[in-house]
Design a protein around this motif. Structure first.
Motif, mmCIF file in Angstrom:
data_model
loop_
_atom_site.group_PDB
_atom_site.id
_atom_site.type_symbol
_atom_site.label_atom_id
_atom_site.label_comp_id
_atom_site.label_asym_id
_atom_site.label_seq_id
_atom_site.Cartn_x
_atom_site.Cartn_y
_atom_site.Cartn_z
ATOM 1 N N THR A 104 2.133 -18.770 -1.188
ATOM 2 C CA THR A 104 3.258 -18.575 -0.276
ATOM 3 C C THR A 104 4.325 -17.776 -1.007
ATOM 4 O O THR A 104 4.376 -17.764 -2.238
ATOM 5 C CB THR A 104 3.845 -19.910 0.210
ATOM 6 N N TRP A 105 5.166 -17.097 -0.230
ATOM 7 C CA TRP A 105 6.246 -16.320 -0.815
ATOM 8 C C TRP A 105 7.543 -16.649 -0.087
ATOM 9 O O TRP A 105 7.548 -17.064 1.073
ATOM 10 C CB TRP A 105 5.968 -14.823 -0.684
ATOM 11 N N SER A 106 8.641 -16.447 -0.767
ATOM 12 C CA SER A 106 9.951 -16.691 -0.178
ATOM 13 C C SER A 106 10.838 -15.479 -0.451
ATOM 14 O O SER A 106 10.954 -15.026 -1.597
ATOM 15 C CB SER A 106 10.596 -17.950 -0.776
ATOM 16 N N GLY A 107 11.438 -14.975 0.611
ATOM 17 C CA GLY A 107 12.362 -13.862 0.456
ATOM 18 C C GLY A 107 11.724 -12.511 0.250
ATOM 19 O O GLY A 107 12.411 -11.550 -0.110
ATOM 20 N N VAL A 108 10.410 -12.396 0.477
ATOM 21 C CA VAL A 108 9.746 -11.109 0.350
ATOM 22 C C VAL A 108 9.768 -10.429 1.716
ATOM 23 O O VAL A 108 8.994 -10.777 2.609
ATOM 24 C CB VAL A 108 8.297 -11.271 -0.160
ATOM 25 N N SER A 109 10.668 -9.478 1.891
ATOM 26 C CA SER A 109 10.805 -8.820 3.189
ATOM 27 C C SER A 109 11.298 -7.399 2.986
ATOM 28 O O SER A 109 11.751 -7.014 1.909
ATOM 29 C CB SER A 109 11.771 -9.600 4.094
ATOM 30 N N ALA A 110 11.185 -6.611 4.050
ATOM 31 C CA ALA A 110 11.650 -5.230 4.032
ATOM 32 C C ALA A 110 12.044 -4.837 5.445
ATOM 33 O O ALA A 110 11.440 -5.291 6.426
ATOM 34 C CB ALA A 110 10.568 -4.300 3.515
ATOM 35 N N THR A 111 13.067 -4.003 5.529
ATOM 36 C CA THR A 111 13.536 -3.518 6.825
ATOM 37 C C THR A 111 13.189 -2.052 6.961
ATOM 38 O O THR A 111 13.410 -1.254 6.046
ATOM 39 C CB THR A 111 15.047 -3.721 6.963
ATOM 40 N N ALA A 112 12.625 -1.697 8.119
ATOM 41 C CA ALA A 112 12.223 -0.316 8.357
ATOM 42 C C ALA A 112 12.171 -0.061 9.852
ATOM 43 O O ALA A 112 12.152 -0.999 10.666
ATOM 44 C CB ALA A 112 10.861 -0.038 7.737
ATOM 45 N N THR A 113 12.173 1.219 10.208
ATOM 46 C CA THR A 113 11.958 1.614 11.596
ATOM 47 C C THR A 113 10.477 1.902 11.777
ATOM 48 O O THR A 113 9.921 2.761 11.091
ATOM 49 C CB THR A 113 12.790 2.855 11.955
ATOM 50 N N PHE A 114 9.849 1.193 12.680
ATOM 51 C CA PHE A 114 8.407 1.305 12.901
ATOM 52 C C PHE A 114 8.168 2.151 14.150
ATOM 53 O O PHE A 114 8.549 1.771 15.262
ATOM 54 C CB PHE A 114 7.780 -0.073 13.074
ATOM 55 N N GLY A 115 7.534 3.290 13.961
ATOM 56 C CA GLY A 115 7.214 4.149 15.087
ATOM 57 C C GLY A 115 5.976 3.656 15.815
ATOM 58 O O GLY A 115 5.164 2.900 15.266
ATOM 59 N N PRO A 116 5.773 4.093 17.064
ATOM 60 C CA PRO A 116 4.611 3.634 17.836
ATOM 61 C C PRO A 116 3.294 4.192 17.320
ATOM 62 O O PRO A 116 2.237 3.669 17.684
ATOM 63 C CB PRO A 116 4.913 4.137 19.244
ATOM 64 N N TYR A 117 3.334 5.219 16.474
ATOM 65 C CA TYR A 117 2.097 5.807 15.959
ATOM 66 C C TYR A 117 2.170 5.974 14.446
ATOM 67 O O TYR A 117 1.640 6.927 13.884
ATOM 68 C CB TYR A 117 1.815 7.138 16.669
ATOM 69 N N THR A 118 2.828 5.014 13.795
ATOM 70 C CA THR A 118 2.930 5.006 12.337
ATOM 71 C C THR A 118 2.010 3.921 11.790
ATOM 72 O O THR A 118 2.214 2.739 12.066
ATOM 73 C CB THR A 118 4.373 4.733 11.880
ATOM 74 N N PRO A 119 0.966 4.281 11.029
ATOM 75 C CA PRO A 119 -0.009 3.282 10.583
ATOM 76 C C PRO A 119 0.574 2.281 9.581
ATOM 77 O O PRO A 119 1.440 2.613 8.767
ATOM 78 C CB PRO A 119 -1.114 4.128 9.948
ATOM 79 N N VAL A 120 0.065 1.071 9.667
ATOM 80 C CA VAL A 120 0.449 -0.022 8.768
ATOM 81 C C VAL A 120 -0.814 -0.582 8.130
ATOM 82 O O VAL A 120 -1.793 -0.893 8.826
ATOM 83 C CB VAL A 120 1.195 -1.133 9.531
ATOM 84 N N ARG A 121 -0.790 -0.702 6.802
ATOM 85 C CA ARG A 121 -1.941 -1.239 6.063
ATOM 86 C C ARG A 121 -1.530 -2.519 5.352
ATOM 87 O O ARG A 121 -0.470 -2.579 4.727
ATOM 88 C CB ARG A 121 -2.427 -0.210 5.039
ATOM 89 N N VAL A 122 -2.383 -3.543 5.437
ATOM 90 C CA VAL A 122 -2.149 -4.826 4.775
ATOM 91 C C VAL A 122 -3.271 -5.063 3.772
ATOM 92 O O VAL A 122 -4.457 -5.063 4.142
ATOM 93 C CB VAL A 122 -2.084 -5.977 5.793
#
Length: 356
Positions: free
Chosen positions: A288-306
């Motif tokens: 588990t993690w605490s406080g791991v976050s980021a703010t960004a503008t996510f476009g409708p056609y911007t890929p996200v990889r996990v």
């Protein structure tokens, strides 16, 4: 078996009559007894091979070709075309496959159709090719469970296909439809995935605005979310937070002490760039993690990889590596989402970014 061409649904085609003549070896001095002793595009005239193919009782000018019947016409050959395996039918139903070969090269394949045997295939498999004046042309339709249904072998691509745009070959209980488009008139698309993500392939085979979504495209400003068109929640700032992960039981540290649990680490990428990292947590299957976050503008056609991996000295072992064409709609809609694979999972939350 050889199939007989018939009129297509796009344009009525001319009945093809490109039968190969009987074998004739010809003489060493270039003499001939029949057209078969001459090269393709030449005919036996007064005992010698001469340029120009025979067309009924006439030998065409070398710049012309036979229309397959009895008329010499302008040649459609020696230019680029888009050839299409449109689809096929068979009775009884079967798993249908098709191929198209020019010379020695198979330039198109389609199928097999799914195991649900409908007897109807819709492919629109296509390829850009250069169609020479004389290059062997073979089309095959096969029921992969039983037999070859159609095999058509000709000395060149049928004139009727190039001249009219469509040709349907028929077997005793099957048919196969082909299309041909000169390169300058080729459609922009045949399927939605050939267009930009915000477009769909319309009935006129052109890419037009509107994200594909089931049977109907979405309107401007909408996206396809969970199978339905909804107002786009993208192009807005959100805070993405890493909550937890799981890694499947088993040997993650091959070559070392295999009794130790893995050391998980999570990385999230936005359009190929690192967005956030959940640092390595040692010896656990359930970090588990605490406080791991980021703010960004996510476009409708911007890929996200996990990416979820077990950190090792000799290289990390991957448990999850999933790329989405955009931030999953379910995460935006529900505020939480779990990315899963057979080897692990990653749970994320999302909230609108706090306004300043």
């Amino acid at each position: 078996m050889t199939a007989a061409p018939r009129a297509g649904s796009l344009v009525a085609v001319v009945v093809l009559a490109l039968a190969l003549p009987a074998c004739d070896s010809g003489g060493a001095d270039g003499s001939c007894a029949s057209d078969s002793a001459c090269d393709p595009g030449s005919s036996c005239v007064s005992g010698a091979c001469a340029p120009g193919e025979r067309c009924g009782a006439t030998v065409c000018d070398p710049a012309l070709v036979c229309d397959g019947a009895s008329t010499c016409v302008a040649s459609p050959y020696d230019q680029d075309f888009e050839l299409v395996l449109v689809g096929a039918q068979s009775s009884p139903p079967g798993r249908l496959s098709a191929s198209l070969t020019l010379g020695r090269d198979t330039v198109l394949t389609a199928g097999p159709t799914p195991p649900v045997l409908s007897g109807v295939a819709s492919w629109n498999a296509h390829a850009d090719v250069h169609v020479a004046a004389w290059e062997p042309f073979t089309v095959v339709l096969t029921d992969t469970l039983t037999q070859e249904l159609i095999r058509e072998t000709l000395p060149r691509v049928p004139y009727a296909l190039l001249a009219t745009g469509e040709l349907t070959l028929e077997g005793p209980a099957s048919s196969l439809t082909l299309r041909a488009y000169p390169a300058a008139t080729a459609p922009e698309c045949f399927a939605d995935d050939e267009c930009a993500p915000s477009q769909h392939c319309a009935a006129n085979l052109a890419c037009v605005a509107g994200e594909p979504c089931g049977a109907s495209p979405c309107a401007t400003g909408e996206i396809c979310g969970a199978g339905a068109c909804v107002a786009s929640p993208y192009d807005a700032a959100y805070t993405l937070t890493l909550v937890s992960a799981t890694m499947a039981s088993g040997n993650w540290d091959s070559g070392f002490d295999t009794s130790l649990p893995p050391d998980p680490r999570v990385t999230v990428f936005l359009d190929g760039d690192q967005l956030l990292v959940g640092p390595e947590v040692e010896n656990t299957h359930n970090p588990t993690w605490s406080g791991v976050s980021a703010t960004a503008t996510f476009g409708p056609y911007t890929p996200v990889r996990v990416l979820l991996e077990d950190v090792d000295v000799q290289g990390s072992d991957v448990a999850v590596d999933t790329t989405y064409p955009r931030l999953p709609y379910e995460l935006v809609r529900d505020g939480t989402f779990t990315v899963s694979s057979s080897s692990g999972s990653v749970t994320l939350t999302l909230a609108p970014a706090a306004s300043r």
